[in-house]
Motif scaffolding. Structure first.
Motif, short mmCIF file in Angstrom:
data_model
loop_
_atom_site.label_atom_id
_atom_site.label_comp_id
_atom_site.label_asym_id
_atom_site.label_seq_id
_atom_site.Cartn_x
_atom_site.Cartn_y
_atom_site.Cartn_z
N VAL A 100 0.62 -0.99 -0.01
CA VAL A 100 0.06 0.36 -0.42
C VAL A 100 0.65 1.05 -0.15
CG1 VAL A 100 -1.84 1.70 1.03
CG2 VAL A 100 -2.13 -0.92 1.38
N VAL A 101 0.70 2.39 -1.22
CA VAL A 101 1.20 3.25 -0.89
C VAL A 101 0.35 4.41 -1.31
CG1 VAL A 101 3.26 4.47 -2.84
CG2 VAL A 101 3.52 2.22 -2.27
N TYR A 102 0.83 5.20 0.03
CA TYR A 102 0.11 7.13 -0.08
C TYR A 102 1.37 7.85 -0.98
CZ TYR A 102 -2.22 5.08 3.94
OH TYR A 102 -3.62 4.52 4.49
N ASN A 103 0.49 8.39 -1.93
CA ASN A 103 1.27 9.18 -2.97
C ASN A 103 0.64 11.20 -2.62
OD1 ASN A 103 2.16 7.15 -4.80
ND2 ASN A 103 0.31 7.04 -4.72
N GLU A 104 1.62 11.73 -2.08
CA GLU A 104 1.85 13.31 -2.20
C GLU A 104 2.64 13.86 -3.37
OE1 GLU A 104 2.41 14.14 1.87
OE2 GLU A 104 0.95 12.89 2.55
N VAL A 105 1.63 14.33 -4.15
CA VAL A 105 2.53 15.12 -5.22
C VAL A 105 2.73 16.39 -5.08
CG1 VAL A 105 2.40 14.91 -7.70
CG2 VAL A 105 2.71 12.61 -6.24
N HIS A 106 3.58 17.07 -5.26
CA HIS A 106 3.49 18.58 -5.72
C HIS A 106 4.22 18.78 -6.88
CE1 HIS A 106 0.58 18.70 -2.69
NE2 HIS A 106 1.12 18.23 -2.02
N MET A 107 4.52 18.60 -8.09
CA MET A 107 5.34 18.45 -8.69
C MET A 107 4.21 18.25 -10.68
SD MET A 107 7.61 15.58 -8.47
CE MET A 107 9.28 16.08 -9.44
N GLN A 108 4.99 18.46 -11.59
CA GLN A 108 3.89 18.86 -12.59
C GLN A 108 4.41 17.42 -14.03
OE1 GLN A 108 3.43 21.47 -16.00
NE2 GLN A 108 1.62 21.06 -15.61
N GLU A 109 5.71 16.74 -13.19
CA GLU A 109 6.13 15.48 -13.75
C GLU A 109 7.39 14.58 -13.61
OE1 GLU A 109 6.31 15.88 -17.93
OE2 GLU A 109 6.92 18.74 -18.28
N PHE A 110 7.21 13.51 -13.71
CA PHE A 110 8.37 12.65 -13.65
C PHE A 110 8.34 11.04 -14.67
CE2 PHE A 110 6.25 11.36 -9.60
CZ PHE A 110 5.86 10.21 -9.67
N SER A 111 9.62 10.85 -14.38
CA SER A 111 9.56 10.11 -15.41
C SER A 111 10.38 8.55 -14.89
CB SER A 111 10.34 9.76 -16.68
OG SER A 111 9.44 10.93 -17.12
N VAL A 112 10.14 7.23 -14.88
CA VAL A 112 10.64 6.62 -13.64
C VAL A 112 10.57 5.10 -15.13
CG1 VAL A 112 10.31 4.34 -11.85
CG2 VAL A 112 9.73 6.91 -11.75
N ASP A 113 11.84 4.37 -14.86
CA ASP A 113 12.40 3.16 -15.73
C ASP A 113 11.32 2.07 -15.03
OD1 ASP A 113 13.70 4.30 -18.63
OD2 ASP A 113 15.07 4.34 -17.32
N ILE A 114 10.61 1.50 -15.17
CA ILE A 114 9.76 0.35 -14.57
C ILE A 114 10.02 -0.82 -15.64
CG2 ILE A 114 7.75 -0.52 -13.92
CD1 ILE A 114 7.03 1.99 -13.42
N ASN A 115 10.62 -1.89 -14.35
CA ASN A 115 10.97 -3.19 -15.43
C ASN A 115 10.02 -4.40 -14.21
OD1 ASN A 115 11.94 -5.27 -17.20
ND2 ASN A 115 13.65 -4.41 -16.21
N PRO A 116 9.15 -4.03 -13.55
CA PRO A 116 9.21 -5.87 -12.60
C PRO A 116 9.41 -7.28 -13.19
CG PRO A 116 6.83 -4.50 -14.30
CD PRO A 116 8.29 -3.50 -14.45
N SER A 117 10.35 -7.86 -11.98
CA SER A 117 10.25 -9.07 -12.53
C SER A 117 9.08 -9.87 -12.99
CB SER A 117 11.63 -9.76 -11.55
OG SER A 117 10.56 -9.59 -10.93
N GLU A 118 8.24 -9.73 -12.08
CA GLU A 118 6.70 -10.63 -12.28
C GLU A 118 5.64 -9.40 -12.82
OE1 GLU A 118 7.29 -13.57 -11.13
OE2 GLU A 118 8.43 -13.56 -10.02
N GLU A 119 4.90 -10.21 -13.35
CA GLU A 119 3.53 -9.61 -13.79
C GLU A 119 2.89 -9.25 -12.33
OE1 GLU A 119 -0.47 -11.07 -14.24
OE2 GLU A 119 -0.16 -10.34 -15.96
N VAL A 120 2.74 -7.28 -12.51
CA VAL A 120 2.45 -6.48 -11.74
C VAL A 120 1.05 -5.59 -11.96
CG1 VAL A 120 3.03 -4.33 -10.18
CG2 VAL A 120 4.64 -6.51 -10.38
N PHE A 121 0.32 -5.66 -11.17
CA PHE A 121 -1.08 -4.77 -11.20
C PHE A 121 -1.08 -4.07 -10.07
CE2 PHE A 121 -3.48 -8.09 -9.90
CZ PHE A 121 -4.62 -8.13 -8.93
N GLU A 122 -2.03 -2.65 -10.02
CA GLU A 122 -2.14 -1.68 -9.14
C GLU A 122 -3.33 -0.78 -9.56
OE1 GLU A 122 1.44 1.74 -8.93
OE2 GLU A 122 0.29 2.58 -10.17
N ILE A 123 -3.97 -0.90 -8.20
CA ILE A 123 -5.12 -0.30 -7.76
C ILE A 123 -4.85 0.94 -7.10
CG2 ILE A 123 -7.10 -0.81 -6.39
CD1 ILE A 123 -6.33 -3.97 -5.97
#
Length: 332
Positions: free
Chosen positions: A49-72
């Motif tokens: 479980v992740v709480y997200n508090e964002v006060h910026m317009q954008e960012f990029s991340v290289d996501i390379n999960p080793s397993e199948e992942v889904f996000e709610i």
């Protein structure tokens, strides 16, 4: 603390680890436009479980999960852009709920009003399935089946402001720290149990915007915010950027959550409030900087947005704190 390779793969090379313990980690991403803070709790093996508090317009991340992942995801307030492989865009806003697959790719997150608060539940089905089988019996909740049923071909499922999601997620925003770990287990199981019953048939029609339109709208937003002293008509903007007037208005509201004139007014008042706090310029000078030649019209517009006159705002310490914690994060 130095981030691990896994943490860098999730949040990017520039991530800072502010705090880390066995079941809870706090991360921060900062650049010249603002910052994003993520508080991550490991609930079960394969479920976070992740709480997200964002006060910026954008960012990029290289996501390379080793397993199948889904996000709610549940958006408590703000806006976030969702991009699809075919070039279409969709926007989550206050109260919206979504499920999406996270695939090995460069993930670019764009927050149109530089403001987003929400909760994410990240699920690795192969790891988490054992926990669910233990609690509910083998096969009663099938995570891979939930992902396939909801995400489908597009890889994304969205419901606009569902009452059931508000009920489920509201409690997550109000939990005392000392009971979060145990309570998360109950809430995560509640969410997954509910998702196993709804399938994809409740997915509501959504308005998608093509890449070409969205790119032009972002250029328009940059133009009107970098030149606040200038006045633009909608017809002028549409002609200059070669867009149909109706399409421009619809797409701008879809991306930024309000009409162009409303957005300009609130952005100008936010900039004016910052100048009132940080400079000794006269109120008339500040009015001129944000496109108002008439001081009384500026004062009326400022009060309409900020709830007090420019003079009251400059003198009111509580008003300054309110602005710094809310208005600045949402409209700067």
């Amino acid at each position: 603390m130095k981030p691990t390779l896994e943490e860098k793969s999730l949040y990017g090379e520039g991530v800072q680890v502010l705090n880390r313990r066995a079941d809870r980690s706090v991360y921060q991403i900062t650049d010249e436009t603002g910052n994003a803070k993520m508080i991550s709790y490991e609930v079960f093996e394969g479920i976070t479980v992740v709480y997200n508090e964002v006060h910026m317009q954008e960012f990029s991340v290289d996501i390379n999960p080793s397993e199948e992942v889904f996000e709610i995801n549940h958006c408590r307030e703000g806006r976030i852009e969702c991009e699809f492989q075919n070039g279409d865009y969709l926007y989550m806003a206050d109260g919206d709920f979504s499920v999406n697959r996270k695939e090995g790719t460069r993930h670019h997150s764009y927050f149109p009003i530089s403001h987003y608060h929400g909760v994410s539940i990240t699920v690795v089905p192969k790891l988490a399935q054992r926990e669910l089988d233990h609690h509910f019996g083998t096969g009663q909740i099938n995570l891979e089946q939930i992902c396939r049923a909801l995400c489908g071909r597009r890889g994304f499922f969205l419901i606009r402001e569902p009452e059931w999601a508000e009920h489920i997620f509201f409690e997550l925003y109000c939990l005392p720290e000392q009971i979060r770990k145990d309570y998360f287990k109950l809430k995560v199981l509640e969410v997954l149990l509910f998702l196993s019953t709804i399938g994809g048939e409740t997915n509501q029609p959504s308005v998608y915007f093509p890449r070409g339109q969205v790119e032009k709208i972002k250029i328009i937003q940059k133009q009107i915010t970098e030149h606040m002293d200038k006045k633009y008509t909608l017809e002028q903007l549409a002609a200059e950027h070669e867009m149909a007037l109706t399409a421009m208005k619809s797409c701008f509201k879809g991306v930024f959550g309000s009409g162009i004139y409303s957005y300009i007014k609130r952005y100008r008042m936010s900039a004016a409030a910052k100048m009132l706090l940080e400079t000794e310029h006269t109120i008339l000078h500040i009015a001129n900087c944000v496109g108002y030649e008439n001081g009384s019209k500026f004062a009326a517009a400022f009060k309409d947005v900020m709830g007090m006159t420019p003079r009251e705002f400059r003198q009111n310490r509580e008003g300054k704190q309110y602005f710094l914690h809310d208005k600045m994060s949402e409209w700067s």
